[in-house]
Design an enzyme around this catalytic site. Structure first.
Site, PDB file in Angstrom:
ATOM      1  N   ASP A 120       1.532  31.713   6.039  1.00 43.19           N
ATOM      2  CA  ASP A 120       1.350  30.263   5.934  1.00 43.19           C
ATOM      3  C   ASP A 120       2.528  29.442   6.450  1.00 43.19           C
ATOM      4  O   ASP A 120       2.448  28.231   6.548  1.00 43.19           O
ATOM      5  CB  ASP A 120       1.058  29.874   4.484  1.00 43.19           C
ATOM      6  CG  ASP A 120       2.072  30.431   3.489  1.00 43.19           C
ATOM      7  OD1 ASP A 120       3.275  30.483   3.818  1.00 43.19           O
ATOM      8  OD2 ASP A 120       1.656  30.822   2.372  1.00 43.19           O
TER       9      ASP A 120
ATOM     10  N   HIS B  77       3.686  40.114   8.236  1.00 41.34           N
ATOM     11  CA  HIS B  77       2.280  40.108   8.650  1.00 41.34           C
ATOM     12  C   HIS B  77       1.967  39.006   9.663  1.00 41.34           C
ATOM     13  O   HIS B  77       0.811  38.654   9.861  1.00 41.34           O
ATOM     14  CB  HIS B  77       1.372  39.971   7.429  1.00 41.34           C
ATOM     15  CG  HIS B  77       1.476  41.140   6.495  1.00 41.34           C
ATOM     16  ND1 HIS B  77       1.263  41.034   5.134  1.00 41.34           N
ATOM     17  CD2 HIS B  77       1.778  42.438   6.727  1.00 41.34           C
ATOM     18  CE1 HIS B  77       1.436  42.227   4.566  1.00 41.34           C
ATOM     19  NE2 HIS B  77       1.741  43.089   5.516  1.00 41.34           N
TER      20      HIS B  77
END
Length: 313
Positions: free
Chosen positions: A119, A134
């Site tokens: 995010d 990730h």
């Protein structure tokens, strides 16, 4: 106001704070691992938390890498849902926990942040030396030639390619808006950036190929079933081994091996480890088997912001 996806939690005790303060004080080069639990107060759900996590609420499973590669309809579904979920993700703001870690960095206490999250809230909070294990949702890359473009630009391309869906079909647009309003706009948002929408929109949605080689485009994140960049894995191993003297885990159940491997290294090296997470983690068995090793492993079962904001740096 962003919906709060924080699961039910225990109130941290004065003893919890005292033990973590001692842990932090002893550390000269602290590393922090963050998981989805640190972003729940920013309005992003995690996957596994009881009652509020996506798995427990509706059995949802994220996009699988092989499914994305092998099926046009899967890619179409992903990009359609991601297209409508993007603005919510893009507008999410860091919470007090992200900002606290930024302060720890500025004061010289925190060496490295390793995050499982895609995010970019650590970056928005002003943190530096952040390793995104990730990947992140702010870039799109070609699977074939590795060409990358910004997600903001990609969003513009998707808008232009689907202008008829968004502007001409007023009944479909109204239906989408109605469904989003009924779901409080963010009820079905997910940590990987997509959102539940009606099938009519999915089946009509268009997405581009790579403008350089006509290959497949994907978000620059590690899908389930995909492999983490080995270069990043080695980089993290070296940082934890050579540059950091202790490790604090915030908001991760440590269920996936891509992050749990670093916990195993920390335990093997007998370096201090602390975990703040609501609910069980994969490392809890080490706590149960090492009752006399409390100076090495500390676990606090409580909300992150209630704990780390009480620490003095």
């Amino acid at each position: 106001m962003a919906r709060n996806f924080v699961p039910a939690f225990k109130t941290c005790t004065e003893k919890d704070i005292e033990l973590l303060q001692i842990f932090i004080d002893k550390s000269k080069k602290l590393a922090v691992i963050t998981g989805a639990g640190i972003s729940t107060e920013s309005g992003l759900p995690d996957y596994r938390s009881k009652d509020v996590g996506l798995y427990s609420r509706n059995g949802y499973r994220p996009m699988n890498y092989s499914e994305f590669l092998g099926n046009h309809s899967s890619r179409q579904r992903y990009w359609a849902r991601s297209f409508l979920g993007w603005n919510y993700i893009h507008n999410c703001q860091p919470n007090i926990s992200h900002l606290t870690l930024t302060d720890w960095q500025r004061f010289g206490k925190l060496n490295t942040i390793i995050t499982q999250n895609v995010d970019r809230l650590h970056h928005k909070a002003g943190s530096e030396s952040v390793i995104e294990l990730h990947g992140n949702l702010y870039n799109v890359k070609c699977i074939d030639c590795n060409h990358r473009i910004s997600r903001i630009l990609f969003q513009t391309i998707l808008t232009e390619m689907n202008s008829d869906l968004l502007n001409d079909d007023k009944s479909l647009r109204a239906k989408l808006l109605q469904e989003n309003n009924e779901n409080n706009n963010n009820r079905t948002i997910r940590p990987d950036g997509d959102i539940d929408i009606i099938d009519d929109f999915v089946y009509s949605f268009r997405y581009p190929s790579c403008q350089r080689c006509y290959g497949l485009l994907k978000p620059d994140i590690v899908f389930f079933g995909d492999n983490v960049d080995q270069y990043l894995v080695e980089k993290i191993y070296k940082k934890l081994n050579n540059e950091c003297d202790s490790l604090l885990v915030l908001g991760s159940s440590l269920k996936v091996f891509s992050i749990f491997r670093f916990i195993l290294q920390q335990i093997q090296l007998k370096k201090p480890l602390a975990i703040v997470n609501i609910g069980p983690t994969r490392a809890d068995t080490f706590l149960q088997n090492d009752q006399n090793n409390n100076d090495i492993i500390l676990k606090i079962d409580s909300k992150i912001s209630d704990v780390i904001t009480k620490i003095q740096i």
